[in-house]
Design an enzyme around this catalytic site. Sequence first.
Site, short mmCIF file in Angstrom:
data_model
loop_
_atom_site.label_atom_id
_atom_site.label_comp_id
_atom_site.label_asym_id
_atom_site.label_seq_id
_atom_site.Cartn_x
_atom_site.Cartn_y
_atom_site.Cartn_z
N SER A 172 -6.66 -0.21 -4.27
CA SER A 172 -6.17 -0.94 -4.56
C SER A 172 -4.66 -0.35 -5.43
CB SER A 172 -6.40 -1.91 -5.78
OG SER A 172 -6.11 -3.36 -5.64
N GLU A 206 -5.94 -8.50 4.58
CA GLU A 206 -5.65 -8.73 3.33
C GLU A 206 -3.50 -8.85 3.74
OE1 GLU A 206 -5.99 -4.72 1.16
OE2 GLU A 206 -7.03 -4.13 3.17
N HIS A 241 -9.48 -6.75 0.94
CA HIS A 241 -9.01 -5.93 0.11
C HIS A 241 -10.81 -5.28 -0.40
CE1 HIS A 241 -6.22 -4.37 -2.74
NE2 HIS A 241 -7.29 -4.72 -3.41
#
Length: 307
Positions: free
Chosen positions: A144, A239, A269
């Site tokens: 991320s 995502e 995600h």
Amino acid sequence: MSRQQRAEIDAMVRRPQPKAPQSVEEIRAGFRAMMGEMIVPAGIRTRTATLGDRPAVLVEPLGTPKAGTILYFHGGSYVVGSPETAMSLTGNLVTKTGFRAFSLDYRLAPEFPFPAAIEDGVSAYRALLDSGEDPSAIAFAGDSAGGGLTVTTCLAARDAGLPMPAAIVAFSPGLDMTRTGESMDTKAGIDPFFTREGLEHTGAMYLAGQEPHQPMLSPATLADLTGFPPMLLQAGTNEILLDDSTRMATRAWEAGVDVILDITAGVPHVFQAFAGALDEADEALDRAALFLSQHIRTKGTARTSAG
């Protein structure tokens, strides 16, 4: 394929969104609770360490680690998270490769906005080099926001005249603070974690008024990747940040960089964090471990546990 597992994961994470923006403390507490549900693999040992002037967690396999080091950057929108919240990911990379990993506790916004996290990443990498580690034996990995840091730390290290690491592995990286990817809209409602409004809320904390149209904030659209090491970008089709990875992959190959774009259908995600509960997560981590093992080059075959 594991349709039932994917459906169960989606239902678990598709929690009601708060009606009003949450405070930093609320966001951090919620993230700790969610990531505390992830399965951390057995077969690792951990201890606190320091890289540069920041704390870190050294994660090693039981027994003697193979020569080589993973510098790991946890996720959390640059606002939340810690080495502990990413332990399911870091632990699996360590057990699957046999390499040690340093998971960096970089500074978070809003207390320390851009570019504090990048500065901490470069400082940590410099500390590894200064300790005698060969750059060919170091890989960057992250998820991320931490996946974004694998790229921006590499950019900043190159600009500082440091040698490039051996490889980059990024799980669902955030690589565009301008939020202009088509998936921001086409995956809205499909993504069980994120909304544009939520990302803008935390993004504003990291930006602190900075213009997002710059390479260190939006490398997927603006960075010059010349000279970058081989990259593995993994993402899921469910995502809104999907196009951060697809555009980064295009930018990499246009710059002559070896890049693998690894997209898994029907997963959210940072789906790799669900290793042990989702077959696709374990399989993706196997591919990431193979990529790291292929690219980390060392002169020796083993190291002591000294950090």
